[in-house]
Enzyme design. Structure first.
Site: not given
Ligand SMILES: Cc1ncc(COP(=O)(O)O)c(C=O)c1O
Length: 430
Positions: A58, A60, A207, A233, A236, A242
């Site tokens: 974790y 954060e 984008d 992303t 691609k 991913r």
């Protein structure tokens, strides 16, 4: 300890059910020609990092400012990924924590907009993305979303209608204009979008999810100098983990983006994916990646050329990218039917509406093809000529009787398997 020794042999011994499913998926990928434009084949190194011990952590917050202890090595991973991505896209600031492209766009909206603000994005029907203001998406529900499209006819048929973008911008005065698309195969004029945004003092979000690999390889214009924010992303054309990213050259904007991603929208970042993204960016910085992208684009041009020879129409008349957008209407076929028969012979693609499509979205008159995945496994121009003709043969046979159709499908399925066997998707043991 060599971490890769830890993972790969385990599953077979501990969970045969999941191992079997993964094996089936590996075989599917090996024996199909993947032409879904948004997919690719990530390297074993990326998979290795993504399946790593950083899954357990974790973290954060941001490097050096975490809400948990024990973050020294995840900090290193994030710092390295940030350094590489900034070099790759020539930008000053980045946030690499969004889990997906849709969440990256949401974070931008949360950072810079208020509910009910007006946004102007490309319509789904013209090749835009759901998150750019489509009605069923949060972007279409929570904002007053105005949509631009492409030209219906004339010399510029299917190309972005920049006059319409300008007229809509002046009429509706959106707070944000969104450029970028999911099916549009041509170069988008980022500068023109900037000029329009400047006229009405709107933010420009680009984008570049589909084009980011091409941008990294300098085979497509980099939007960073024209936009306020760039999202993408990473899986691609960029061929990586991913995930997603947000880039900007504006310090005030990155501060707002950072608080919008965490704590605004997300909790702990996926640090195993962060490590995988560092690998992705490292790979994309290598000269080999540039050659790969050049091949992606030249393969797409060959595929488009062959499909035209076979009597189809290509939306926009060709391609400048990895995407080939096929109009099936000259043959009176639907996207739905064509996608299914191609899947049966082992060619994966997706039905896609064409501009001003008379068919509904579940049927469509078009298909979208992309060359990134097959090019990753080694398909060259000659192979794409073969693939184009396979597609032509299978779709032409749809117009014949059942017997002829089945005969052609059987023959093409065998050819697909034989072509795939020449190019293992992973050359080392998986
Ligand atoms: C232009 C564009 N933006 C955003 C996305 C969403 O990405 P994700 O599926 O990672 O949420 C996509 C995915 O296809 C896309 O094409």
């Amino acid at each position: 300890m060599n971490t890769s020794d830890l993972y790969f042999k385990r599953l077979k011994e501990t969970d045969t059910d999941v191992d079997l499913i993964l094996g089936k998926e590996l075989n599917r990928q090996q024996n199909q020609i993947e032409l879904i434009a948004s997919e690719n084949i990530a390297s074993l190194s990326t998979l290795n990092a993504q399946g790593s011990v950083m899954t357990n952590k974790y973290a954060e917050g941001y490097p050096g400012r975490r809400y948990y202890g024990g973050c020294e090595f995840v900090d290193e991973a994030e710092e390295l990924a940030l350094k590489r991505v900034k070099e790759l896209f020539n930008c000053k600031f980045a946030n690499l924590q969004p889990h997906s492209g849709a969440q990256a766009n949401q974070a931008v909206f949360l950072a810079l907009l208020q509910p009910h603000d007006t946004i102007l994005g490309m319509s789904l029907a013209s090749g835009g993305h759901l998150t750019h203001g489509a009605k069923p998406n949060m972007s279409g529900k929570w904002f007053n979303a105005i949509q631009y499209g492409v030209k219906k006819d004339g010399n510029d048929k299917d190309l972005i209608d920049y006059d319409e973008v300008e007229e809509l911008a002046e009429k509706h005065r959106p707070k944000m204009i969104i450029a970028g698309a999911s099916a549009y195969p041509r170069v988008i004029d980022w500068k023109k979008f900037r000029e329009i945004a400047n006229k009405i003092d709107a933010y420009l979000l680009v984008d570049m999810a589909h084009y980011s690999g091409l941008v990294a390889a300098k085979e497509y214009p980099n939007p960073i100098d024209y936009s306020d924010i760039v999202t993408s992303t990473t899986h691609k054309t960029l061929r990586g983990a991913r995930s997603a990213m947000i880039l900007t050259n504006n310090e005030e904007i990155i501060k707002k983006i950072n608080s919008a991603v965490f704590p605004g929208l997300q909790g702990g970042p996926l640090m195993h994916v962060m490590a995988a993204k560092a690998v992705t960016f490292g790979e994309a910085l290598k000269p080999e990646f540039r050659n790969y992208i050049k091949n992606v684009v030249s393969n797409a041009k060959i595929l488009a050329e062959v499909l035209v020879e076979r009597g189809f129409r290509i939306v926009t008349g060709g391609t400048d990218s990895h995407i080939v957008w096929l109009d099936l209407s000259p043959k009176n076929l639907t996207g739905d039917k064509a996608e299914k028969i191609l899947e049966e012979v082992g060619i994966a693609c997706n039905k896609n509406a064409i501009p001003y499509d008379p068919n509904p979205p579940k049927i469509t008159s078009g298909l979208r093809f992309g060359t990134p995945a097959a090019t990753s496994r080694g398909f060259n121009n000659e192979d794409f000529r073969i693939v184009g003709n396979m597609i032509g043969d299978v779709l032409d046979a749809l117009l014949e009787n059942d017997e002829k159709q089945q005969m052609v499908s059987k023959k093409i399925r065998e050819s697909v398997i034989s072509l795939c066997s020449k190019y293992p998707i992973y050359k080392e043991p998986y």
